[in-house]
Design an enzyme around this catalytic site. Structure first.
Site, PDB file in Angstrom:
ATOM      1  N   HIS A 119       5.611  95.597  20.263  1.00 12.06           N
ATOM      2  CA  HIS A 119       6.651  95.007  19.422  1.00 12.06           C
ATOM      3  C   HIS A 119       6.106  93.953  18.476  1.00 12.06           C
ATOM      4  O   HIS A 119       6.838  93.082  18.014  1.00 12.06           O
ATOM      5  CB  HIS A 119       7.768  94.414  20.313  1.00 12.06           C
ATOM      6  CG  HIS A 119       8.518  95.475  21.073  1.00 12.06           C
ATOM      7  ND1 HIS A 119       9.334  95.190  22.141  1.00 12.06           N
ATOM      8  CD2 HIS A 119       8.550  96.825  20.930  1.00 12.06           C
ATOM      9  CE1 HIS A 119       9.857  96.321  22.612  1.00 12.06           C
ATOM     10  NE2 HIS A 119       9.385  97.329  21.901  1.00 12.06           N
ATOM     11  N   ASN A 213       9.397  92.770  39.911  1.00 13.42           N
ATOM     12  CA  ASN A 213      10.575  92.205  39.262  1.00 13.42           C
ATOM     13  C   ASN A 213      11.482  91.687  40.381  1.00 13.42           C
ATOM     14  O   ASN A 213      11.766  92.439  41.323  1.00 13.42           O
ATOM     15  CB  ASN A 213      11.298  93.313  38.473  1.00 13.42           C
ATOM     16  CG  ASN A 213      12.368  92.770  37.545  1.00 13.42           C
ATOM     17  OD1 ASN A 213      12.982  91.750  37.817  1.00 13.42           O
ATOM     18  ND2 ASN A 213      12.570  93.451  36.422  1.00 13.42           N
TER      19      ASN A 213
END
Ligand code: APR
Length: 251
Positions: A119, A213
């Protein structure tokens, strides 16, 4: 929890090629807000207001000021033990590639050498009209500068919603994913494509997928091993166990 960490260390010990796919969660412990956690960036702003080419063309200064505010947070941040642990993993493998959605360059600052930025980065700028890089300093806080060549407005070199990912970076990420035996999915909700598709691609190619996570994500069902811990504690523990395995005399 220890059992998942142990299983992850074992699959890493047997691997030669590894991909670490990272999202905003790995930088959370550096004090950089994530996007979709409670209180995250998208709780205060709608992406279409600040993270699209249309938003920039509609109000360049508003978008510019928002990114400059984020840049100040990023530049004041330090890599955390999670970033350093990934850098420490590199020498244990023939190939260790960090494929990141983050734009903060903390992986580079932590010492990772093979980092693919899907990105873009918030630490580089270019002209929105002609594409020329823009390197003049200091950067204004509130007003998007004008390109000295074509007069267009200067923008951060991040990928906005609706824009294509850099083709070379995405192709390199696909190659690394196709070759890897283990993919670590770290600190990402897995909600944004095509980036998140890389995890499913690794799985389809037969890699073992490990999710790190504290909360479930859209990628949890792709994972063979779930480590429900923060990256800043799970990754250093993984490195410690990997070092133990690698130091044991091998038959
Ligand atoms: N350690 C590991 N994971 C964490 C931590 C932590 N300390 N803290 C939060 N997380 C997890 C959250 O549970 C969540 O699943 O990180 C994830 C962050 O998700 P998002 O905020 O959606 O960030 P990300 O997945 O990187 O977003 C992807 O969306 O807005 C776009 O372009 C932007 O690159 C970004 C993309």
């Amino acid at each position: 929890m220890g059992e998942a960490l142990e299983r992850a260390a074992q699959v890493l010990d047997r691997a030669r090629r590894v991909v670490a796919f990272t999202g905003a969660g790995i930088s959370a412990e550096s004090g950089i807000p994530t996007f979709r956690d409670p209180g995250g960036l998208w709780a205060h702003f709608r992406p279409e207001e600040v993270a699209t080419a249309e938003a920039f063309e509609r109000d360049p200064d508003r978008v510019w000021a928002w990114y400059q505010q984020r840049r100040r947070v990023i530049e004041a941040a330090q890599p955390n033990p999670g970033h350093y642990a990934l850098a420490a993993m590199e020498p244990y493998f023939e190939e260790f590639t960090v494929v990141t959605q983050n734009v903060d360059r903390l992986h580079h600052r932590a010492g990772s050498h093979h980092v693919i930025e899907l990105h873009g980065t918030l630490l580089e700028y270019h002209c929105h009209r002609c594409g020329r890089p823009y390197t003049e300093e200091p950067l204004p806080a509130e007003t998007a500068p004008y390109c000295p060549v074509c007069g267009g407005r200067i923008r951060p070199s991040v990928v906005w919603f609706g824009e294509l990912l850099p083709a070379a970076a995405f192709a390199a990420a696909e190659q690394a994913v196709d070759r890897c035996e283990v993919l670590l999915s770290i600190g990402t909700s897995g909600e944004v494509y095509p980036a998140a598709g890389l995890v499913w691609r690794a799985k389809a190619m037969g890699a073992t997928v490990v999710e790190i996570n504290p909360a479930p994500s859209e990628l949890s069902t792709a994972a063979d091993i779930l480590i429900r811990q923060k990256a800043g504690s799970a990754l250093p523990e993984l490195v410690r166990r990997l070092q133990q395995y690698r130091q044991q005399a091998r038959p």
